[in-house]
Design a protein around this motif. Structure first.
Motif, mmCIF file in Angstrom:
data_model
loop_
_atom_site.group_PDB
_atom_site.id
_atom_site.type_symbol
_atom_site.label_atom_id
_atom_site.label_comp_id
_atom_site.label_asym_id
_atom_site.label_seq_id
_atom_site.Cartn_x
_atom_site.Cartn_y
_atom_site.Cartn_z
ATOM 1 N N TYR A 1 1.115 -0.946 0.509
ATOM 2 C CA TYR A 1 -0.313 -0.313 0.111
ATOM 3 C C TYR A 1 0.945 1.612 -0.153
ATOM 4 C CZ TYR A 1 -4.145 -3.553 0.681
ATOM 5 O OH TYR A 1 -4.823 -3.878 1.104
ATOM 6 N N MET B 1 -2.422 -14.444 -3.902
ATOM 7 C CA MET B 1 -3.932 -14.273 -3.962
ATOM 8 C C MET B 1 -4.196 -13.958 -5.541
ATOM 9 S SD MET B 1 -4.612 -11.430 -0.722
ATOM 10 C CE MET B 1 -3.890 -10.436 -1.459
ATOM 11 N N TYR C 1 -3.504 -18.750 -4.815
ATOM 12 C CA TYR C 1 -4.992 -19.121 -4.736
ATOM 13 C C TYR C 1 -4.955 -19.502 -5.917
ATOM 14 C CZ TYR C 1 -6.816 -15.274 -1.998
ATOM 15 O OH TYR C 1 -7.763 -15.304 -0.515
ATOM 16 N N ARG D 1 -15.510 -11.994 -9.922
ATOM 17 C CA ARG D 1 -14.026 -11.641 -10.376
ATOM 18 C C ARG D 1 -13.070 -13.154 -10.151
ATOM 19 N NH1 ARG D 1 -10.390 -7.895 -6.352
ATOM 20 N NH2 ARG D 1 -9.784 -9.718 -5.715
ATOM 21 N N SER E 1 -9.845 -6.174 5.430
ATOM 22 C CA SER E 1 -9.789 -4.827 6.983
ATOM 23 C C SER E 1 -11.110 -5.092 7.938
ATOM 24 C CB SER E 1 -9.459 -4.528 6.884
ATOM 25 O OG SER E 1 -8.125 -4.109 6.428
ATOM 26 N N ILE F 1 -5.304 -8.907 6.579
ATOM 27 C CA ILE F 1 -5.355 -7.578 6.799
ATOM 28 C C ILE F 1 -4.771 -6.670 6.086
ATOM 29 C CG2 ILE F 1 -5.428 -5.979 8.434
ATOM 30 C CD1 ILE F 1 -7.243 -7.474 9.789
ATOM 31 N N GLY F 2 -4.945 -6.168 5.512
ATOM 32 C CA GLY F 2 -3.950 -4.614 4.788
ATOM 33 C C GLY F 2 -4.248 -3.529 5.663
ATOM 34 N N ILE F 3 -5.569 -2.295 4.752
ATOM 35 C CA ILE F 3 -5.339 -1.160 4.994
ATOM 36 C C ILE F 3 -4.907 -0.788 6.486
ATOM 37 C CG2 ILE F 3 -8.102 -0.963 5.084
ATOM 38 C CD1 ILE F 3 -5.872 1.765 3.230
ATOM 39 N N TYR G 1 -6.501 3.944 -0.755
ATOM 40 C CA TYR G 1 -6.209 2.594 -1.055
ATOM 41 C C TYR G 1 -5.460 3.014 -2.585
ATOM 42 C CZ TYR G 1 -9.354 -0.419 1.578
ATOM 43 O OH TYR G 1 -9.707 -1.416 2.367
HETATM 44 C C1 LIG Z 1 -5.996 -5.970 -0.516
HETATM 45 C C2 LIG Z 1 -6.918 -7.517 -0.461
HETATM 46 C C3 LIG Z 1 -7.218 -7.669 1.489
HETATM 47 C C4 LIG Z 1 -7.099 -6.745 2.501
HETATM 48 O O1 LIG Z 1 -7.514 -5.458 1.964
HETATM 49 P P1 LIG Z 1 -8.239 -4.409 2.903
HETATM 50 O O2 LIG Z 1 -9.900 -3.615 2.856
HETATM 51 O O3 LIG Z 1 -6.945 -3.660 2.508
HETATM 52 O O4 LIG Z 1 -8.317 -5.104 4.045
HETATM 53 C C5 LIG Z 1 -8.174 -8.741 1.420
HETATM 54 N N1 LIG Z 1 -8.058 -10.167 0.335
HETATM 55 C C6 LIG Z 1 -7.561 -10.249 -0.746
HETATM 56 C C7 LIG Z 1 -8.454 -10.773 -2.362
HETATM 57 C C8 LIG Z 1 -6.868 -8.509 -1.443
HETATM 58 O O5 LIG Z 1 -6.911 -7.894 -2.371
#
Ligand SMILES: *Cc1c(COP(=O)(O)O)cnc(C)c1O
Length: 390
Positions: free
Chosen positions: A40, A83, A102, A135, A207, A223-225, A369
């Motif tokens: 990010y 992923m 994946y 998707r 998140s 967890i990303g953001i 993001y």
């Molecule tokens: C980016 C992403 C996340 C994390 O999303 P956040 O909203 O940033 O926590 C989780 N899973 C997948 C498949 C993603 O692409």
């Protein structure tokens, strides 16, 4: 050579964010740190060691290219998942490196089995299930064929996970859709279990889902953001801080990134003059201006023209005129004693003032993001507040 700006990563803030998130999800749920999009914008290589120092030991990237960057700094004790995109020709590399990935279509499954046979090493796979995001993810009819292949090639595959992704859990407008996806995931999971397929982990939550829909946490979250100290949306923040009653007065998340530069030049402009290209800003008085060596090339978006702010001397200085490719201009008339070389904060704190990623995003109509991931990878990243890392 000096670059025209730099990014600071606040280790102490990261530590707090992770501690808060881990407390929310509890000990039984595995925390996967999502670091796609150059973490990010924080920088994959800079971010991984910091996260590891906070106890993170599983990371997720989007594609094989990012995985390769991550591998260059990843501790041997940490795990990695891909992923999204991975070319069939890179599957062997991933299996060799013990990276899980994946699988959402038959061609990748077939090639994974071939690669695994060739290497005589099990591939760690996550079966992505279609639950309504539309998707990627196995549709039910394809899943039948995948099951046959999996059963025939048990020796080649380790089922690391069943997974899916929600269609915007951060937005309350998607409430019904998220619930339907959750139900659908559980239904497919039961079906797979009946067929004798059990994964090590079930993971569906980002998140927002983690915080808004605790039932989606299962035994692993991605967890990303939030780890970077930013809320996925206002709803998520409000829900977390206020749920019928005020639960928390202080924001438990702290932005870890600051973006800074230095003034390149200052000068005075007479009244009734246009500033920089075109005629979008006309001085109405004697105006002190400062040039900042940052432009839309560096991710400072053009729609901040005559709209954005930066911090100089602890005060807000408005952007005047059009943001150019490599510079923009701010009005410093009201800020005393500003000179060439002074610090400019584009995102972050200076004395008592603050420019958050969120405020920045509002001005440019882009979400957190997007703003972050537009920060070029070339900008140097420095870690601050790392003293507590002993
Ligand atoms: C980016 C992403 C996340 C994390 O999303 P956040 O909203 O940033 O926590 C989780 N899973 C997948 C498949 C993603 O692409």
């Amino acid at each position: 050579m000096f670059q025209t700006s730099y990014i600071e990563l606040d280790f102490k803030a990261l530590k707090k964010n992770i501690r808060y998130l881990k407390k929310e999800i509890g000990k039984m749920v595995r925390f996967v740190s999502v670091i796609k999009g150059n973490a990010y914008g924080h920088g994959i290589k800079d971010f991984i060691p910091l996260a590891e120092a906070c106890g993170i030991d599983y990371f997720a990237v989007s594609d094989a290219y990012e995985a390769e960057i991550a591998c260059s700094v990843l501790s041997p004790a940490s795990e990695l998942m891909i992923m999204g995109m991975i070319d069939n020709s890179d599957l062997e590399w991933a299996i060799e490196k013990n990276i899980s990935f994946y699988i959402f279509e038959l061609d990748r499954l077939e090639h994974t089995i071939l690669s695994s046979k060739k290497l005589n090493k099990k591939a760690r796979i996550h079966l992505e299930l279609e639950t309504g995001l539309n998707r990627t993810g196995f549709e039910n009819d394809e899943l039948e064929k995948a099951l046959e292949l999996i059963k025939k090639n048990r020796e080649q595959l380790f089922i690391e996970g069943f997974c899916t992704h929600y269609a915007g859990a951060e937005n309350i407008a998607n409430y019904v859709r998220i619930h339907e996806q959750f139900t659908s995931f559980n239904k497919i999971k039961r079906y797979l279990n009946e067929k004798g397929i059990y994964p090590k982990y079930h993971h569906t939550a980002s998140s927002a889902a983690t915080l808004l829909y605790p039932q989606t946490r299962m035994d692993m979250v991605r967890i990303g953001i939030a780890q970077f100290g930013l809320w996925p949306s206002k709803e998520t923040k409000i829900y977390q801080l206020y749920d019928g009653e005020i639960k928390m007065f202080r924001d438990p998340l702290q932005q870890i990134l600051q973006w800074k530069s230095n003034i390149m030049d200052t000068k005075s402009v007479k009244p009734a003059k246009f500033i920089s290209y075109g005629d979008s800003f006309l001085t109405t008085k004697q105006t002190r201006i400062a040039t900042v060596p940052i432009g839309y090339f560096h991710g400072f978006r053009r729609n901040l023209s005559n709209a954005g702010f930066v911090l100089i001397g602890g005060r807000k200085a408005p952007v005047i005129g059009i943001v150019n490719m490599n510079v923009f201009i701010v009005d410093i008339s009201l800020i005393p004693d500003v000179k060439k070389g002074d610090e400019v904060v584009l995102i972050g704190k200076q004395k008592k003032n603050k420019i958050t990623v969120a405020s920045f995003s509002e001005l440019t109509n882009s979400v957190n993001y997007e703003l972050l991931t537009r920060l070029p990878a070339e900008i140097p990243r420095y870690v601050i507040n790392k003293e507590m890392h002993v």
